[in-house]
Design a protein around this motif. Sequence first.
Motif, mmCIF file in Angstrom:
data_model
loop_
_atom_site.group_PDB
_atom_site.id
_atom_site.type_symbol
_atom_site.label_atom_id
_atom_site.label_comp_id
_atom_site.label_asym_id
_atom_site.label_seq_id
_atom_site.Cartn_x
_atom_site.Cartn_y
_atom_site.Cartn_z
ATOM 1 N N ASN A 181 -48.397 44.082 56.422
ATOM 2 C CA ASN A 181 -48.381 43.243 57.621
ATOM 3 C C ASN A 181 -49.677 42.457 57.756
ATOM 4 N N ALA A 182 -50.809 43.085 57.466
ATOM 5 C CA ALA A 182 -52.089 42.380 57.524
ATOM 6 C C ALA A 182 -52.122 41.248 56.509
ATOM 7 N N ARG A 183 -51.579 41.496 55.329
ATOM 8 C CA ARG A 183 -51.542 40.445 54.307
ATOM 9 C C ARG A 183 -50.662 39.284 54.761
ATOM 10 N N ALA A 184 -49.529 39.601 55.400
ATOM 11 C CA ALA A 184 -48.642 38.546 55.887
ATOM 12 C C ALA A 184 -49.332 37.706 56.959
ATOM 13 N N ILE A 243 -50.262 33.627 56.767
ATOM 14 C CA ILE A 243 -49.875 32.661 57.803
ATOM 15 C C ILE A 243 -51.107 31.908 58.296
ATOM 16 N N LEU A 244 -52.189 32.643 58.549
ATOM 17 C CA LEU A 244 -53.413 32.006 59.029
ATOM 18 C C LEU A 244 -54.016 31.086 57.979
ATOM 19 N N GLU A 245 -53.849 31.440 56.715
ATOM 20 C CA GLU A 245 -54.382 30.618 55.629
ATOM 21 C C GLU A 245 -53.727 29.239 55.616
ATOM 22 N N ARG A 246 -52.444 29.191 55.915
ATOM 23 C CA ARG A 246 -51.711 27.920 55.899
ATOM 24 C C ARG A 246 -51.920 27.106 57.180
ATOM 25 N N SER A 247 -52.461 27.736 58.199
ATOM 26 C CA SER A 247 -52.644 27.082 59.488
ATOM 27 C C SER A 247 -53.770 26.053 59.418
ATOM 28 N N GLN A 248 -53.640 24.992 60.195
ATOM 29 C CA GLN A 248 -54.686 23.977 60.286
ATOM 30 C C GLN A 248 -55.815 24.439 61.202
ATOM 31 N N ASN A 249 -55.549 25.436 62.019
ATOM 32 C CA ASN A 249 -56.549 25.949 62.961
ATOM 33 C C ASN A 249 -57.507 26.897 62.253
ATOM 34 N N LEU A 288 -57.080 42.023 61.935
ATOM 35 C CA LEU A 288 -55.929 41.985 61.030
ATOM 36 C C LEU A 288 -55.146 43.294 61.060
ATOM 37 N N GLY A 289 -55.688 44.287 61.732
ATOM 38 C CA GLY A 289 -55.003 45.566 61.802
ATOM 39 C C GLY A 289 -55.351 46.502 60.674
ATOM 40 N N LEU A 290 -56.335 46.134 59.868
ATOM 41 C CA LEU A 290 -56.683 46.981 58.727
ATOM 42 C C LEU A 290 -57.584 48.147 59.124
ATOM 43 N N ASN A 291 -58.565 47.862 59.986
ATOM 44 C CA ASN A 291 -59.514 48.887 60.415
ATOM 45 C C ASN A 291 -60.071 49.643 59.212
ATOM 46 N N VAL A 292 -60.528 48.907 58.215
ATOM 47 C CA VAL A 292 -60.980 49.519 56.974
ATOM 48 C C VAL A 292 -62.224 50.363 57.151
#
Length: 83
Positions: A43-46, A50-56, A65-69
Amino acid sequence: MDKARQEKQATVVRAQGEARSAELIGDAIKKSRSYVNLREFENARAVAQILERSQNKVYLDSAGLGLNVGDTASDKAAKRSGQ
């Protein structure tokens, strides 16, 4: 009439498949939390894609991202138990 019967049967079969899938996932989670961890990562990768393709421009840390690594296993267990 026959088409309606086929659609009804397809709906029943689909629902049975989804119920079995949920049952298997539940069993897997009981045995090991690895499945949940994998889904969180996917889910974090998805979200990242999405954010990578965004113009913002969006800046998120690993928690965003929900990873909390940075969390240890005990930190994650404490959060799940609500402590």
